[in-house]
Design an enzyme around this catalytic site. Structure first.
Site, short mmCIF file in Angstrom:
data_model
loop_
_atom_site.label_atom_id
_atom_site.label_comp_id
_atom_site.label_asym_id
_atom_site.label_seq_id
_atom_site.Cartn_x
_atom_site.Cartn_y
_atom_site.Cartn_z
N ALA A 1 20.14 -3.06 25.34
CA ALA A 1 20.56 -3.38 23.95
C ALA A 1 19.85 -4.38 23.23
CB ALA A 1 21.97 -3.64 23.82
N ASP A 2 19.84 -4.48 22.02
CA ASP A 2 19.36 -5.69 21.15
C ASP A 2 19.96 -5.81 20.01
OD1 ASP A 2 16.89 -7.73 21.05
OD2 ASP A 2 16.87 -6.94 19.02
N THR A 3 20.28 -7.17 19.44
CA THR A 3 21.09 -7.35 18.56
C THR A 3 20.36 -8.13 17.40
OG1 THR A 3 23.06 -7.17 19.73
CG2 THR A 3 23.25 -8.44 17.57
#
Length: 193
Positions: free
Chosen positions: A76-78
């Protein structure tokens, strides 16, 4: 609840304590694998949702050779998307202060890209949450930056910390997405496997 995942060993590829907390809250068994230097750069032409999706895919690609035959990898990346640009993690105290000044009294989006990957397939999705900040004064911004941990967070803030208590006026969408992982959406995706 996710008996369909019994055939997989779930691997969370993240150093984020918040993602670990959320995965634990989901009630699934998982292990954490991390690589020291995964490239989180992206082409300048990408916008909004495209950015964290690109980075989540790149993270999955970096781990591809490490995925066992029975493993299911979650990456994931935010980012914080504000006024047409991505705010990632600050590079220092002053950068954190400037990011929080820019968010003060305004709305922004928190966007997380997530990829669920095995050796045979990959499914990626994004979640978008709208967040509105109250007007923060200089003392509030400095207090937060000096007493909490904004350096490992997109946009320089953690919604679950003091700044979220006093600064966030409203959230439309997943609160957990703002923490770094849209856990309800991930649960629904995993349930469909």
């Amino acid at each position: 609840m996710l008996a369909n995942l019994d055939r997989y060993k779930i691997v969370l590829a993240s150093n984020s304590p918040r993602r670990k907390e959320l995965m634990t809250g989901l009630g699934v068994d998982y292990v954490v694998k991390t690589l020291p230097d995964v490239d989180e750069s992206y082409p300048d032409t990408l916008q909004g949702e495209e950015i964290p999706l690109f980075i989540a895919r790149e993270k999955a690609a970096a781990y591809q050779s490490m995925i066992g035959p029975e493993e299911l990898l979650i990456t994931a990346d935010t980012i914080v998307w504000h006024e047409g640009k991505a705010l990632g993690k600050p590079v220092g105290r002053q950068d954190a202060i400037e990011m929080l000044r820019s968010l003060s009294g305004k709305s922004h989006q928190v966007i997380t890209g997530v990829c669920v990957t095995t050796r045979e397939w990959q499914k990626c999705f994004a979640a978008v949450t709208d967040v509105r900040f109250a007007i923060l004064d200089e003392d509030e911004i400095a207090y937060y930056v000096d007493h909490y941990q904004p350096m490992d967070k997109a946009g320089s803030y953690g919604v679950q910390e003091w700044i979220g208590f006093v600064g966030v006026e409203s959230i439309s969408g997943s609160y957990f997405n703002v923490m770094g992982l849209p856990i309800q959406k991930l649960y629904r995706e995993l349930k469909q496997l």
